[in-house]
Each structure stands twice: as structure tokens, then as C-alpha cells.
Design a protein around this motif. Structure first.
Motif, short mmCIF file in Angstrom:
data_model
loop_
_atom_site.label_atom_id
_atom_site.label_comp_id
_atom_site.label_asym_id
_atom_site.label_seq_id
_atom_site.Cartn_x
_atom_site.Cartn_y
_atom_site.Cartn_z
N ASN A 132 18.01 -43.81 8.55
CA ASN A 132 17.34 -43.12 7.66
C ASN A 132 17.20 -41.61 8.04
N ALA A 133 17.15 -41.24 9.27
CA ALA A 133 16.84 -39.83 9.85
C ALA A 133 18.06 -39.36 9.46
N ARG A 134 19.41 -39.83 9.81
CA ARG A 134 20.66 -39.27 9.44
C ARG A 134 20.96 -39.06 8.13
N VAL A 135 20.46 -39.79 7.10
CA VAL A 135 20.44 -39.78 5.80
C VAL A 135 19.89 -38.58 5.18
N ILE A 136 18.77 -38.46 5.86
CA ILE A 136 17.88 -37.13 5.46
C ILE A 136 18.16 -35.93 5.79
N LYS A 137 18.70 -35.77 7.08
CA LYS A 137 19.37 -34.75 7.70
C LYS A 137 20.41 -34.35 6.63
N ALA A 138 21.55 -35.19 6.44
CA ALA A 138 22.63 -34.91 5.60
C ALA A 138 22.32 -34.58 4.40
#
Length: 193
Positions: A132-138
């Protein structure tokens, strides 16, 4: 009497500039030394020595039956590519470089299978939170490629689904184990008539 040490005329102080005469003397000395050294002689005769070694090896037959003899050299007709080695590495190791949006979409498709390999609920929760953190960062960064359509996952719902899949797998394993066990043999005194 001066405080400076006496200098011989053939020596010059370190901070003095070299004169034209000293340069020519230095060059002559260098040529003299390099022309008479063993290293110079070795270098001068190296090519003939290598040719002689090749001829001796050919006479002994050491170049006969080498692997690839009589076959065309691979990629000989292609034009020169300075990045040939990196392209071969990518082909050999099957490396794929995807834009972040496509990579996250692909990871989302295989996330449940990856989570099923994890044994502890805390580790599953950390994996989903990291995803989820990587999706939000992207989502908040400008990245090349197609737009990001992958949404963050609900952590609790994903962990619950993981628990259900795990329970179903354990039950299937127990049933398979029970089915694979043979029935216990009855002894002669336990047999019914």
C-alpha cells in the motif's frame, strides 16, 4: 658563510626549472637505459615468441577438435552495439524492467499467491502495508508509462481472506493425509463373523 648547502654544478635544486640542456640530457639518459634493458628486449621479441608458441601448439595438434570448430561465429554479421553485454545479460537472466504502474499492477495480481507462502499473520500484514505504501508513493509521483490504476488494498480484508485460504489449505492437507493412510488391519481376534 651562507646557510645554504653547497650545490654541485651537475645538480639543480628541486624548485628550479629544468633548462633545455637538462631536458635533452634526461631524454638521452632515458633512451640509453630503455634501449639496453631486459624488458625492452622482451617486448621487442614478444610477437615472434608468441608466433613460435602458436606454431608449436599447432604442430602438437592442440588446436584440433576444439568446441565450435567448423561452426559459424554467433552474431558475426551484426553491426557493433556498445551495449551488447547488457542486452545479453537481460536475455540470459530474463530481467524485465517495467514502468512503476505496470510493475505494481503485476504485483497486485500475484500478491495473494505471494501472501499464501507466508506463515505468520504479522508478516502478511507488513507485506500488505508495504504494498500500500508503494502504491500511494507511485500515485503522488510523476512516473513514465501508463497511468496507475492499482488501488491500495484493505489490510484487514486481505488478512481475513489470507486466513480463510490458509484454513482451507490446511483442511485439504488433512483430508489428503487421512485419505492416504491405509485402514488399520484387523487382527484375527477382532474380525467379525
Amino acid at each position: 658563510m651562507s646557510d645554504r648547502p653547497e650545490q654541485r654544478p651537475d645538480q639543480r635544486p628541486e624548485n628550479a626549472r629544468p633548462t633545455e640542456r637538462s631536458r635533452t640530457e634526461d631524454e638521452a639518459e632515458r633512451r640509453k637505459r630503455s634501449g639496453h634493458s631486459a624488458a625492452h628486449a622482451r617486448i621487442a621479441h614478444q610477437a615472434s615468441w608468441v608466433d613460435q608458441q602458436v606454431r608449436v601448439a599447432m604442430a602438437k595438434g592442440e588446436f584440433d577438435d576444439l568446441p565450435g570448430a567448423g561452426k559459424p561465429i554467433k552474431d558475426l554479421g551484426r553491426e557493433h552495439d556498445p551495449d551488447w553485454w547488457i542486452k545479453r545479460l537481460v536475455e540470459r537472466e530474463q530481467i524485465t524492467v517495467l514502468p512503476p504502474s505496470v510493475a505494481l499492477r503485476k504485483e497486485d495480481a500475484g500478491l495473494d499467491d505471494h501472501l499464501d507462502t507466508i506463515a505468520f499473520e504479522g508478516d502478511v500484514r507488513r507485506e500488505v502495508e508495504d504494498f500500500n505504501a508503494r502504491v500511494i508513493k507511485a500515485r503522488y509521483s510523476l512516473s513514465p508509462g501508463p497511468p496507475l490504476v492499482t488501488m491500495p488494498r484493505d489490510v484487514d480484508a486481505t488478512v481475513t481472506a489470507w486466513r480463510e485460504r490458509r484454513a482451507a489449505r490446511l483442511e485439504a492437507q488433512r483430508a489428503a493425509l487421512a485419505a492416504s493412510r491405509p485402514e488399520p488391519r484387523r487382527r484375527w481376534w477382532q474380525r467379525r463373523r
